[in-house]
Structures are given as C-alpha cells and as structure tokens.
Design an enzyme around this catalytic site. Structure first.
Site, PDB file in Angstrom:
ATOM      1  N   ARG A 254      -8.118   8.491   4.393  1.00  0.00           N
ATOM      2  CA  ARG A 254      -9.116   7.459   4.056  1.00  0.00           C
ATOM      3  C   ARG A 254      -9.914   7.045   5.298  1.00  0.00           C
ATOM      4  NH1 ARG A 254      -8.736   2.214   4.984  1.00  0.00           N
ATOM      5  NH2 ARG A 254      -6.574   2.444   5.625  1.00  0.00           N
TER       6      ARG A 254
ATOM      7  N   LYS B 296       0.816  -1.214   0.000  1.00  0.00           N
ATOM      8  CA  LYS B 296       0.000   0.000   0.000  1.00  0.00           C
ATOM      9  C   LYS B 296       0.849   1.264   0.000  1.00  0.00           C
ATOM     10  CE  LYS B 296      -1.438   0.854   4.796  1.00  0.00           C
ATOM     11  NZ  LYS B 296      -2.597   1.357   5.545  1.00  0.00           N
TER      12      LYS B 296
ATOM     13  N   ARG C 119       3.009   5.122  18.603  1.00  0.00           N
ATOM     14  CA  ARG C 119       1.570   5.407  18.585  1.00  0.00           C
ATOM     15  C   ARG C 119       0.855   4.748  19.760  1.00  0.00           C
ATOM     16  NH1 ARG C 119      -0.500   5.837  12.387  1.00  0.00           N
ATOM     17  NH2 ARG C 119       1.370   6.837  11.602  1.00  0.00           N
TER      18      ARG C 119
HETATM   19  C1  DPM Z   1      -0.559   4.423   3.771  1.00  0.00           C
HETATM   20  C2  DPM Z   1      -1.495   4.836   4.722  1.00  0.00           C
HETATM   21  C3  DPM Z   1      -0.961   4.495   5.978  1.00  0.00           C
HETATM   22  C4  DPM Z   1       0.301   3.875   5.751  1.00  0.00           C
HETATM   23  C5  DPM Z   1      -2.777   5.523   4.420  1.00  0.00           C
HETATM   24  C6  DPM Z   1      -4.028   4.658   4.564  1.00  0.00           C
HETATM   25  C7  DPM Z   1      -1.596   4.735   7.312  1.00  0.00           C
HETATM   26  C8  DPM Z   1      -1.240   6.057   7.867  1.00  0.00           C
HETATM   27  C9  DPM Z   1      -1.784   6.274   9.244  1.00  0.00           C
HETATM   28  C10 DPM Z   1      -0.651   4.537   2.316  1.00  0.00           C
HETATM   29  N1  DPM Z   1       0.515   3.887   4.397  1.00  0.00           N
HETATM   30  O1  DPM Z   1      -3.986   3.499   4.955  1.00  0.00           O
HETATM   31  O2  DPM Z   1      -5.113   5.186   4.275  1.00  0.00           O
HETATM   32  O3  DPM Z   1      -2.716   5.610   9.715  1.00  0.00           O
HETATM   33  O4  DPM Z   1      -1.229   7.135   9.902  1.00  0.00           O
HETATM   34  C11 DPM Z   1       1.361   1.758   6.641  1.00  0.00           C
HETATM   35  C12 DPM Z   1       0.949   0.769   7.576  1.00  0.00           C
HETATM   36  C13 DPM Z   1       1.208  -0.471   6.983  1.00  0.00           C
HETATM   37  C14 DPM Z   1       1.773  -0.221   5.747  1.00  0.00           C
HETATM   38  C15 DPM Z   1       0.385   1.002   8.923  1.00  0.00           C
HETATM   39  C16 DPM Z   1      -1.113   1.175   9.023  1.00  0.00           C
HETATM   40  C17 DPM Z   1       1.000  -1.867   7.556  1.00  0.00           C
HETATM   41  C18 DPM Z   1      -0.094  -2.644   6.881  1.00  0.00           C
HETATM   42  C19 DPM Z   1       0.194  -3.135   5.490  1.00  0.00           C
HETATM   43  C20 DPM Z   1       1.274   3.278   6.748  1.00  0.00           C
HETATM   44  N2  DPM Z   1       1.892   1.119   5.581  1.00  0.00           N
HETATM   45  O5  DPM Z   1      -1.831   1.321   8.037  1.00  0.00           O
HETATM   46  O6  DPM Z   1      -1.605   1.142  10.168  1.00  0.00           O
HETATM   47  O7  DPM Z   1       1.282  -3.680   5.227  1.00  0.00           O
HETATM   48  O8  DPM Z   1      -0.698  -3.004   4.629  1.00  0.00           O
END
Ligand code: DPM
Length: 320
Positions: free
Chosen positions: A138, A87, A162
C-alpha cells in the site's frame, strides 16, 4: 468459600512483540479498572508472522498471518479474548469468533522516519534515488505514484530492528505507522506525518480490535467498556470496503474516514504496484450505515477498474 461469576479469571491472548504487549497490557489494565473483581491474565503466543522474518510479507500470504494462533487459542478454550492491531485482523473471521470491540483510535496516519543526513528534508524533498524502507504494498504503490524518483527496498522485523537498519545507513528513510511509534514512546522519531493526499492509511490502522468467541455474552459485556463508537463506525466502514474488494491485508488498498456529527465520509483507493494506475473515490452517509458506505465505495471503485488492478497484483505475487 464461595465462587461466583465475578471471581472468574479471564484469559487474554497476545502476540509477544513489544508493540503487541504494550497494547495488550493497556487492554488488561483498562478491563481491570472497570472490573476489579475479575482476574485478567495475559497468555502470549507466537504467530506465523512472528516466525518468518526473511520473506517479504506479501509473499507469505495474508490470511491471518498475525492472528491464526491467537484464534485457535480461543476456539480451543485456552483463552477468552485476543488483542490485535485491527489492521492485522482479516475482514473475514473464522466460524465461532467475532470482533467483540474496537478501541479508540490513535492517529491512523503513516509517518516518515529519516536517516540523520536527511533531517532537513521532507518526503517531498528527498533527493532522486533516496532509498525508502517499507514492506507495505500500500505504501509502496502510493509513494511510487506520487514520488516516482524515490527507490524502495523491503524491510522486515520489529520497530527497533527497522530503526537500527535505518540508523546504520541501509535505508535513507522508513515509512511506519504513526500509532506504532507513538505507543512504543518513539514519537520523537516521527519526522513527518504523511498527509492523506500522499498516503491513505490501511484499513483499521491505529485502532485495536478485540476478538472473542461469538455469542460469549459474558466476555462481550466486559468488552463493551472499551468500545469507542466513533472509531467503530469508521473502522466498520473501512473493513466493509476491504472485505467487498476481497483484499487481504497485503494489498495496495488505502482509506481515510472522517466523521462530522452523524455524517461519515469514507475515501478509498486501489493502486497498482508500479504506482501507474490509481483509482480513488469518496462516499458519504449516516455513520450508522457504516457497512453500507464501505460496500458502496467498493462498488464505485470496481466500476473504475479496481478489480483488474487487484487481479493483476495477485497474479504478480504468485509469479514472483
Ligand atoms: C499490515 C501492514 C503492515 C502491518 C500493511 C500496511 C505494515 C508492514 C510494513 C496489514 N500490518 O500497512 O499497508 O510496513 O512493513 C503493523 C504495524 C502496526 C500494526 C506497523 C506499521 C502498528 C500500527 C497499528 C504491520 N501492524 O504499520 O508500521 O496498530 O495500526
């Protein structure tokens, strides 16, 4: 002594965060199991997204925030592949690189983690004014739409940071990806798996994407051993949808995919930041037509006003 292709060393690029390393070591181990004669080395790097921690994600800009330095490593031939949370990987990759494989997906849902004092509550029963920590537009837009009585506050930093802020009472609850908590063996902190009716997950959430040089057939062959076809079909549909809407990774776009036999069903939505406007629709088709399904859904949502919602958000982010 003779050297052959099979004694080569393959260099894997990774971010240094705890989650990134758990994911990368998993990939290293799997590759090592499949190819015991090859040496797999992990090279860690910091990305822009790891360095800037005091600015809301949406403001920094989204193009390759967590991936650019890893991509340069491959283009400069310092590494051979890079492991990403899919993602975080933009839908348009730099010239010369490609998505080499998509690994089996974890549960892609969002999860609720609550402060101790709300351990008897669910997302739907949190009291008026409860403060939810998230920096995902989102999650923000969808939760505001369904639960307008809650408050939202930006939160950055790695998972441990967090969770510490939550426990210290700075927030009443956090929304985090189920997959991240699970991979870091913190599933016990998951209080509720948020149903898709309330929050559609991000494109590619829960899967790993392994990037490599385009046409590096040696590496592509190795990566085939990790490819998970069902996950790949789902994620290709999701990524085509996002690409077609030209949404970066920081826009209120959510998806859900289901596969039954050969049939793939993609649900997608675009929402305004205040949660007041939300367009959502569904397209089904053959899983082998994943990209086409994504494009068709984007077109359908555009006809329902998705582009106007996205344009307004981009203007809003620029202004703030
Ligand atoms: C992206 C988002 C977030 C991450 C935006 C979204 C979350 C940001 C936040 C594109 N990348 O999801 O709408 O909540 O502050 C991220 C996480 C993971 C990958 C952590 C999370 C782990 C899960 C995975 C940060 N990137 O979403 O809580 O591997 O899919």
């Amino acid at each position: 002594m003779t050297t052959s292709a099979s004694t080569r060393t393959v260099r894997i690029g990774s971010r240094k965060s705890q989650l990134a390393l758990v994911q990368t070591y998993w990939v290293q181990e799997e590759l090592q199991k499949h190819f015991p004669d090859i040496t797999f080395e992990v090279h860690t790097m910091s990305t822009q997204g790891d360095k800037i921690l005091d600015v809301p994600l949406a403001k920094i800009g989204d193009k390759g925030l967590f991936t650019k330095e890893l991509e340069l490593g491959m283009l400069q031939n310092e590494t051979d592949l890079a492991v990403h949370s899919l993602k975080d990987l933009p839908t348009n990759l730099p010239e010369g690189l490609m998505l080499g494989c998509v690994t089996e997906r974890e549960n892609p849902a969002d999860a609720l983690v609550v402060h101790e004092k709300f351990k008897d509550k669910q997302l739907e029963t949190l009291p008026e004014g409860a403060v939810i920590g998230t920096s995902s537009l989102r999650r923000l837009a969808q939760l505001r739409h369904h639960l307008p009585h809650l408050e939202f506050k930006d939160v950055r930093g790695n998972l441990n940071t967090r969770l510490a802020k939550l426990d210290a009472g700075e927030y009443d609850a956090l929304i985090l990806a189920f997959a991240g908590l699970h991979r870091l063996e913190m599933s016990d902190r998951i209080h509720q798996v948020i149903p898709p009716e309330i929050s559609l997950h991000a494109v590619g959430q829960g899967a790993l994407g392994i990037e490599c040089r385009a046409e590096d057939n040696y590496i592509l062959d190795l990566l085939k051993s990790l490819e998970h076809t069902v996950t790949a079909h789902r994620c290709y549909a999701e990524r085509a949808f996002l690409r077609e809407l030209e949404g970066g990774c920081q826009v209120p776009i959510g998806v859900n995919t289901q596969i039954e036999g050969e049939q793939l069903t993609l649900t997608g939505l675009v929402a305004s930041l205040d949660g007041k406007k939300l367009v959502k629709d569904v397209v089904s088709g053959a899983a082998s037509d994943a990209e086409k399904i994504g494009l068709e859904l984007a077109k359908k949502l555009r006809e329902q006003g998705a582009q106007e919602i996205l344009d307004e958000i981009l203007a809003e982010i620029d202004r703030s």
